[in-house]
Design a protein around this motif. Sequence first.
Motif, PDB file in Angstrom:
ATOM      1  N   GLN A 103      -1.553  38.603  52.923  1.00 18.78           N
ATOM      2  CA  GLN A 103      -0.352  37.283  51.431  1.00 18.78           C
ATOM      3  C   GLN A 103       0.568  38.178  50.857  1.00 18.78           C
ATOM      4  O   GLN A 103       1.189  36.849  51.193  1.00 18.78           O
ATOM      5  N   ARG A 104       0.127  38.723  50.124  1.00 24.91           N
ATOM      6  CA  ARG A 104       1.449  38.974  49.083  1.00 24.91           C
ATOM      7  C   ARG A 104       2.260  39.502  49.701  1.00 24.91           C
ATOM      8  O   ARG A 104       3.344  39.440  49.467  1.00 24.91           O
ATOM      9  N   LEU A 105       2.727  40.608  50.769  1.00 24.84           N
ATOM     10  CA  LEU A 105       3.673  40.745  50.989  1.00 24.84           C
ATOM     11  C   LEU A 105       4.076  39.766  51.885  1.00 24.84           C
ATOM     12  O   LEU A 105       5.779  39.920  52.012  1.00 24.84           O
ATOM     13  N   TRP A 106       4.253  38.842  52.585  1.00 24.95           N
ATOM     14  CA  TRP A 106       4.398  38.041  52.908  1.00 24.95           C
ATOM     15  C   TRP A 106       5.224  37.105  51.841  1.00 24.95           C
ATOM     16  O   TRP A 106       6.236  36.709  52.563  1.00 24.95           O
ATOM     17  N   ARG A 107       4.700  36.608  50.580  1.00 27.01           N
ATOM     18  CA  ARG A 107       5.143  35.354  50.234  1.00 27.01           C
ATOM     19  C   ARG A 107       6.507  36.558  49.695  1.00 27.01           C
ATOM     20  O   ARG A 107       7.657  35.866  48.955  1.00 27.01           O
ATOM     21  N   ALA A 108       5.921  37.975  48.954  1.00 32.36           N
ATOM     22  CA  ALA A 108       6.643  39.101  47.938  1.00 32.36           C
ATOM     23  C   ALA A 108       8.680  39.257  49.043  1.00 32.36           C
ATOM     24  O   ALA A 108       9.198  39.522  48.213  1.00 32.36           O
ATOM     25  N   HIS A 109       8.387  39.850  50.327  1.00 33.44           N
ATOM     26  CA  HIS A 109       8.898  40.474  50.977  1.00 33.44           C
ATOM     27  C   HIS A 109       9.434  39.589  52.870  1.00 33.44           C
ATOM     28  O   HIS A 109       9.679  39.925  53.421  1.00 33.44           O
ATOM     29  N   ARG A 110       8.508  38.727  53.192  1.00 38.14           N
ATOM     30  CA  ARG A 110       8.364  38.206  53.664  1.00 38.14           C
ATOM     31  C   ARG A 110       8.030  38.975  55.225  1.00 38.14           C
ATOM     32  O   ARG A 110       9.091  38.310  56.334  1.00 38.14           O
ATOM     33  N   LEU A 111       6.997  40.207  54.944  1.00 34.05           N
ATOM     34  CA  LEU A 111       6.861  41.053  55.697  1.00 34.05           C
ATOM     35  C   LEU A 111       5.430  40.679  56.381  1.00 34.05           C
ATOM     36  O   LEU A 111       4.542  40.259  55.720  1.00 34.05           O
ATOM     37  N   ASP A 112       5.427  40.250  58.007  1.00 38.46           N
ATOM     38  CA  ASP A 112       4.159  39.991  59.308  1.00 38.46           C
ATOM     39  C   ASP A 112       3.632  41.696  58.815  1.00 38.46           C
ATOM     40  O   ASP A 112       3.874  42.193  59.670  1.00 38.46           O
ATOM     41  N   LEU A 113       2.242  41.703  58.172  1.00 37.61           N
ATOM     42  CA  LEU A 113       1.485  43.350  57.791  1.00 37.61           C
ATOM     43  C   LEU A 113       0.870  43.150  59.533  1.00 37.61           C
ATOM     44  O   LEU A 113       0.971  44.635  59.575  1.00 37.61           O
ATOM     45  N   ALA A 114       0.365  42.099  59.907  1.00 37.48           N
ATOM     46  CA  ALA A 114      -0.448  42.635  61.277  1.00 37.48           C
ATOM     47  C   ALA A 114       1.005  42.808  61.899  1.00 37.48           C
ATOM     48  O   ALA A 114       0.536  44.157  63.026  1.00 37.48           O
ATOM     49  N   ALA A 115       2.047  42.475  62.552  1.00 38.98           N
ATOM     50  CA  ALA A 115       2.609  43.188  63.468  1.00 38.98           C
ATOM     51  C   ALA A 115       3.430  44.266  62.735  1.00 38.98           C
ATOM     52  O   ALA A 115       3.234  45.204  63.559  1.00 38.98           O
ATOM     53  N   ALA A 116       3.115  44.958  62.272  1.00 41.19           N
ATOM     54  CA  ALA A 116       4.082  45.811  61.171  1.00 41.19           C
ATOM     55  C   ALA A 116       3.134  47.139  60.851  1.00 41.19           C
ATOM     56  O   ALA A 116       3.963  48.266  60.395  1.00 41.19           O
ATOM     57  N   TRP A 117       2.161  46.448  60.988  1.00 41.38           N
ATOM     58  CA  TRP A 117       1.025  47.911  60.366  1.00 41.38           C
ATOM     59  C   TRP A 117       0.648  49.205  61.487  1.00 41.38           C
ATOM     60  O   TRP A 117       0.942  49.765  60.894  1.00 41.38           O
ATOM     61  N   PRO A 118       1.125  49.039  62.697  1.00 43.73           N
ATOM     62  CA  PRO A 118       0.672  49.888  64.016  1.00 43.73           C
ATOM     63  C   PRO A 118       2.192  51.046  63.518  1.00 43.73           C
ATOM     64  O   PRO A 118       2.134  52.430  63.498  1.00 43.73           O
ATOM     65  N   HIS A 119       3.003  50.297  62.963  1.00 45.53           N
ATOM     66  CA  HIS A 119       4.217  51.544  62.924  1.00 45.53           C
ATOM     67  C   HIS A 119       4.067  51.987  61.199  1.00 45.53           C
ATOM     68  O   HIS A 119       4.535  53.226  61.459  1.00 45.53           O
ATOM     69  N   LEU A 120       3.827  51.141  60.488  1.00 47.84           N
ATOM     70  CA  LEU A 120       3.140  52.009  59.261  1.00 47.84           C
ATOM     71  C   LEU A 120       1.943  53.115  59.400  1.00 47.84           C
ATOM     72  O   LEU A 120       2.164  54.020  58.647  1.00 47.84           O
ATOM     73  N   TRP A 121       1.463  52.861  60.361  1.00 51.52           N
ATOM     74  CA  TRP A 121      -0.164  53.605  60.723  1.00 51.52           C
ATOM     75  C   TRP A 121       0.681  54.510  60.844  1.00 51.52           C
ATOM     76  O   TRP A 121       0.139  55.798  60.586  1.00 51.52           O
ATOM     77  N   LEU A 122       1.722  55.109  62.143  1.00 51.92           N
ATOM     78  CA  LEU A 122       2.017  56.354  62.570  1.00 51.92           C
ATOM     79  C   LEU A 122       2.644  56.989  61.717  1.00 51.92           C
ATOM     80  O   LEU A 122       3.279  57.703  61.876  1.00 51.92           O
TER      81      LEU A 122
END
Length: 306
Positions: free
Chosen positions: A179-198
Amino acid sequence: MTSGFLSALGGRIAERWLAALALPGLLFLSAVTTAMVLGHEHWSDLERLRTWLDTLAGSPASRSAGTVVLVAAGVLAGAAVAGAAAQSLGTGLELLWCAEPHGPVLRYLADRRSRRWRAADATFRAALVAGGRARIEGADDADRLADIAERRYADRDRIGAVPPRHPFGMGDRLAAPGQRLWRAHRLDLAAAWPHLWLLASDGTRAELQAARLRLTASARLCAWGAGYLVLALWWWPAALAGVVAVASGVRRGRAAAEAFAELTEALADLHVRDVATALGIEHEGVDDRVLGERLTQLLRKEKRAA
């Protein structure tokens, strides 16, 4: 070399099985046996328990090696079954902690937490205004009113750092980074998570996995506590162990959820531009919000295409 690796792997699996399932299962079976022998009426009669054990040890069957082996195998199997049941119940409890407010019961719990949070927020804001007014006017009790405002803030924060949306606080805490990342950066954490993990380092992954395992272990501890509470129907001292286990499990679960959420948000803050670089998105001089929107659009399209 392969046999050595398999032996080491088998040793680790056996060690984890022994620590997570067998030992707590054996302890629970011991409590069940004590409950069946003593019951409520003789709950503290250790002499009665010792007499029962002596009678069991003195029976002719106890001198048979085959009987001893079968009993030992049965005890280990019972411990494994009890451990597997606790693990399954813990998994269900973990899912419940993070559940969305679907269904009348979960919706009621979520609405109740939301009403409590709004009331605590109104009380905090009133105390904050009173403290600010007293400080402006130079009143003698300005410090006391400021302390009251801090306590009201802590009361609200115990319910939730943000307005609650889930039936339980752990669900809100785990959802807060997204929620915070979406409000602050409009970043969908669920979509970005696999890339962040790698892109995360081994140390970061280990910290996240450790926090996740602590959450699972906390739910399993609550499951064991529930088992002892049920056992208290036959032997009331088991209720003491059950209450301690459940309270400790909930407390540890909250701490684990807090740690996991903080690490998740930190990982996104540190590596979101690395994800952009890996995907070939220009980010030099680009505002974080604009970059987040670009990443979200690209990653969501990739997911839909997949």
